[in-house]
Write an enzyme that holds these catalytic residues in place. Structure first.
Site, PDB file in Angstrom:
ATOM      1  N   THR B 157       0.744  -1.098  -0.121  1.00 33.73           N
ATOM      2  CA  THR B 157      -0.006   0.058  -0.064  1.00 33.73           C
ATOM      3  C   THR B 157       0.884   1.458   0.043  1.00 33.73           C
ATOM      4  OG1 THR B 157      -1.733  -1.176   1.024  1.00 33.73           O
ATOM      5  CG2 THR B 157      -1.729   1.390   1.192  1.00 33.73           C
ATOM      6  N   GLY B 241      -2.911  -2.595  14.836  1.00 29.45           N
ATOM      7  CA  GLY B 241      -3.596  -2.973  13.424  1.00 29.45           C
ATOM      8  C   GLY B 241      -4.865  -3.421  13.245  1.00 29.45           C
ATOM      9  N   GLU B 362      -4.498  -7.421   6.432  1.00 30.82           N
ATOM     10  CA  GLU B 362      -4.066  -7.489   8.054  1.00 30.82           C
ATOM     11  C   GLU B 362      -4.718  -9.057   8.581  1.00 30.82           C
ATOM     12  OE1 GLU B 362      -3.105  -4.442   8.561  1.00 30.82           O
ATOM     13  OE2 GLU B 362      -2.462  -4.547  10.763  1.00 30.82           O
TER      14      GLU B 362
END
Lengths: 249, 386
Positions: B157, B241, B362
Site C-alpha cells: 500500500t 492494526g 491484516e
C-alpha cells in the site's frame, strides 16, 4: 491591534430543525450544537489578520450556558488567543448581548470587533449594529472583504445590486457575510493545544447588565408546506392560467 | 494519552465535518480517477491526521487506542481510499519506530511521519508469503558496515507515494519467523524499484504496487529492532492494526447503513416507504444490531489495551466479526437499494466492492479464527472477561 470576536453556540446548520409541539420554540433536546457559521467566518478573518501581522491578539467571547465553552475552545483551536465566557442559562436577546459586549469592549479596548452578521438560530441580524450604536463606533456590516491599516479599515460590503466599499476610522465594528472567507478546520494538534489557553468566566452581573427578556415569543410554527403544482396540456392553457388565475401577465 | 472530556468531542466533531464536507463529496471523483487529489493530502497533513498515533514528543498527538478507534469510526465514513492515505503512518509505519526504534532513528523519522511530510509503506507480503507471512524470501546480507537487500514484495500500500519503507527481510539461516529482520529503507535508493499500481476490485484511489529490491544497499542503522527480531516488530503492531481495521469496518458500516436507511425512508413502493415493508425493515434492523455489536467489541478491546492488557484474542475477534459484519451490511444495502444499488450512481455498489478487502488484509478471516482458537487452546481459562 487587539481584535475581539464574539461567537455564539447555535443549533448545527445540518440539523433538521423541529418545532416543539406546544409551539413555544424549537426543540433543542439532544440536538447537535456548534459555532454559528457567520461567527466561524469572523474568527477565521481575525486569525488571517493575525497571520498577516495586522492583528496582535485575538480575544473571543461567548455568552451562554456552560456548554458554550466548547464553542470558545473551537475558536481557540482555530487560532484565537484567549476566551471570555459570560455564563448564563437565559436566552439573551440581541440588545442585552450588545450591552454585555459593550462591557467587554470597555474592559478589553480592542481596535476592531468582528462579528457574524447574524446567528442562524434567530436570524436577528441586530447585535453588531446595536453594539456600534451603544459604543458610538463606526460600523460596516455584511463584509465580503476587510483590509486593515493602523488607524482605518477598508471594508467591502455586499449590498443589493452590487458592492459598496467603506473606509472606517478605528476602532470599529465589522459584521461578516458568507463570502468573506472559508473558515479553516481547526487542526487536531491545535485542538489539543487550545485546552491550555485561558478562558475567563464572567457573569452578566459583572457588567451590570440584566438579561431579562424584553420580547415575548407568541408562537413558533413551521413554514407552510408547499402546495403541489399543476400540469398544463398546452402553452395556451399556461398563458391563460398565468393571465386569469395567477394574474402575473 | 486519552483526550479529555472537553477536547474529545471537538476533535471528533472537526473530523466528522471534514469527512462530510470535504471527503464524501469527492468519493466519486476519487473512484473514477483512481487518485486522491493533492489538495486532500495537503488538508490531511494540515489537520494532523498523519500523526494521530505518534507520541507528542515527536510532534504527533499520541492518541490512546480508544481515541484512535473513535477517530477511525469518523474517518471511515468516507471511502476507505482516504483512510489509506494515512493508514500506514498510523500503524506500523510509526509504531515499529515507537516501539523498537533507537532514539536516533526516532529523531530522524518520527516528526516527518507525524506531519505527513514522510509517507510510509510496510513491505512484508510476497508472492509466496501471504497468510504464511514468515515464509519471507527477500534477503538482507551484511556487506561492510551495511546491508544489501534482494527480493520482491507485492501488494504494498502507498508504495508509489512512500518516502520510507519498513521492509521485512531474511537475515539469518534460522527458519521461519526467527530469521527475519526489519529494515528502514528510504525510497529512491539505487536498485529499489516500484511497479505500477495494481488494478483492483475496489478502493480506487488507494494504490498497491510491487516493490523490487535489486542489491539495495542500506547503512547499518537501517536495521529496526534487533537482528532476527523483525517478526516481533510486525507482531507487536498487529493488535493495534487489527483493531484499527475493525474500527474501519464499523465506520464504513455506519455510513453504508445510513445510506440504506435514508433510501428506505424515501423510496416508495406499494404506496409507502419501503422501510415500512417488513422484509426490508428486517434487513436494516439486523444491520443496525450487528453494527452496534461490532462497535462495542472494538471499543471494549481498545479500552482493555489502553488499560495495559494484552488483547490478541479480542483484537482478532473484533477484526473477524467487524470485517464479516460490514460485508453483510454492504450486501443488504445493495438489496435495499435494489436496482439502484447495482447501478453505479448511488455509490452503494462501490461500497460493496470497497469493503470486500477487509476480510482479507491484516490477516484473513480464516487466520483470525486460527489466532482466536490458538489463544483459547493455551489460555488458562476461557476468556469470558471478568
Amino acid at each position: 491591534m487587539k481584535v475581539l470576536v464574539p461567537v455564539k453556540r447555535v443549533i448545527d446548520y445540518q440539523v433538521k430543525v423541529r418545532v416543539k409541539p406546544d409551539q413555544t420554540g424549537v426543540d433543542l433536546a439532544n440536538v447537535k450544537m456548534s459555532m454559528n457559521p457567520f461567527c466561524e467566518i469572523a474568527v477565521e478573518e481575525a486569525v488571517r489578520l493575525k497571520e498577516k501581522n495586522a492583528a496582535t491578539e485575538i480575544v473571543v467571547v461567548s455568552i451562554g450556558p456552560q456548554a458554550a465553552q466548547e464553542t470558545l475552545r473551537t475558536a481557540l483551536a482555530m487560532g484565537a488567543d484567549r476566551g471570555i465566557h459570560i455564563v448564563t442559562d437565559d436566552i439573551v436577546e440581541p440588545l442585552a448581548v450588545a450591552k454585555l459586549l459593550k462591557g467587554v469592549v470597555e474592559a478589553e479596548q480592542p481596535g476592531l470587533v468582528i462579528l457574524g452578521k447574524q446567528a442562524i438560530d434567530d436570524d436577528s441580524n441586530q447585535t453588531g449594529q446595536m453594539l456600534a450604536a451603544l459604543l458610538g463606533w463606526p460600523q460596516a456590516t455584511f463584509a465580503s472583504k476587510v483590509e486593515l491599516a493602523p488607524d482605518a479599515a477598508t471594508v467591502t460590503r455586499e449590498v443589493d445590486g452590487g458592492l459598496q466599499t467603506l473606509r472606517l476610522a478605528l476602532p470599529a465594528i465589522v459584521t461578516t457575510d458568507l463570502r468573506l472567507n472559508e473558515p479553516r478546520y481547526a487542526s487536531l494538534p491545535n485542538i489539543m493545544k487550545a485546552k491550555k489557553k485561558e478562558i475567563a468566566a464572567k457573569a452578566p452581573a459583572d457588567f451590570g447588565v440584566s438579561t431579562a427578556p424584553r420580547l415575548k415569543v407568541v408562537k413558533v410554527t413551521e413554514p407552510p408546506k408547499r402546495q403541489a403544482g399543476i400540469k398544463v396540456k398546452s402553452v395556451q392553457e399556461l398563458v391563460d392560467k398565468l393571465k386569469n388565475e395567477a394574474g402575473v401577465l | 494519552m486519552p483526550l479529555d472530556a472537553e477536547t474529545r468531542p471537538i476533535f471528533l466533531d472537526t473530523l466528522r465535518r471534514f469527512v462530510a464536507e470535504t471527503l464524501i463529496p469527492l468519493e466519486r471523483q476519487v473512484a473514477e480517477t483512481d487518485e486522491v487529489p493533492e489538495a486532500v493530502w495537503a488538508q490531511m497533513r494540515e489537520l494532523g491526521l498523519f500523526g494521530l498515533t505518534v507520541p507528542e514528543a515527536h510532534g504527533g498527538m499520541g492518541l490512546c487506542m480508544e481515541d484512535e478507534v473513535r477517530a477511525v469510526f469518523e474517518l471511515a465514513r468516507a471511502s476507505p481510499a482516504f483512510r489509506s492515505v494515512v493508514g500506514t503512518n498510523l500503524g506500523i509505519g510509526s509504531q515499529g519506530l515507537v516501539m523498537f526504534g533507537t532514539p536516533l532513528q526516532q529523531a530522524r523519522w518520527l516528526s516527518g511521519i507525524a506531519s505527513g511530510a514522510i509517507v510510509t509503506a510496510f513491505a512484508l507480503t510476497e508472492a509466496e508469503a501471504g497468510s504464511d507471512s514468515a515464509a519471507v524470501t527477500t534477503r538482507a546480507r551484511r556487506e561492510g558496515a551495511g546491508w544489501v537487500l534482494n527480493g520482491a514484495k507485492r501488494y504494498i500500500t502507498n508504495a508509489d507515494r512512500a518516502h520510507l519503507f519498513t521492509v521485512m527481510a531474511r537475515t539469518g539461516e534460522a527458519p521461519g519467523a526467527r530469521g527475519i529482520s526489519a529494515f528502514l529503507v528510504p525510497a529512491g535508493l539505487p536498485g529499489l524499484q516500484i511497479g505500477p499500481p495494481e488494478r483492483k476490485m475496489g478502493q480506487q484511489g488507494a494504490h498497491i504496487c510491487e516493490v523490487w529490491f535489486d542489491d539495495v544497499l542500506v547503512p547499518d542503522d537501517a536495521l529496526l529492532g534487533a537482528e532476527g527480531a523483525g517478526f516481533r516488530v510486525a507482531m507487536a503492531t498487529l493488535e493495534k492494526g487489527r483493531l484499527h481495521i475493525a474500527a474501519l469496518c464499523v465506520g464504513a458500516a455506519s455510513r453504508i447503513l445510513e445510506e440504506a436507511v435514508a433510501w428506505a425512508r424515501t423510496r416508495i413502493q406499494f404506496g409507502r416507504p419501503i422501510i415500512e415493508h417488513q422484509l426490508v425493515a428486517g434487513m436494516l434492523a439486523e444491520s443496525q444490531a450487528e453494527l452496534l455489536a461490532g462497535r462495542a467489541m472494538v471499543l471494549e478491546a481498545a479500552r482493555a489495551r489502553d488499560a495495559g492488557a494484552p488483547i490478541p484474542l479480542e483484537a482478532s475477534a473484533a477484526k473477524l466479526f467487524c470485517s464479516e459484519m460490514v460485508g453483510r451490511v454492504a450486501d443488504r444495502a445493495v438489496q435495499v437499494f435494489g436496482g439502484a444499488g447495482y447501478v453505479a450512481d448511488t455509490g452503494i455498489e462501490r461500497w460493496y466492492r470497497d469493503v470486500r478487502i477487509f476480510r482479507i488484509y491484516e490477516g484473513t478471516s480464516e487466520i483470525q479464527k486460527l489466532v482466536i482458537a490458538r489463544e483459547l487452546a493455551r489460555a488458562p481459562q476461557p476468556s469470558f472477561n471478568s
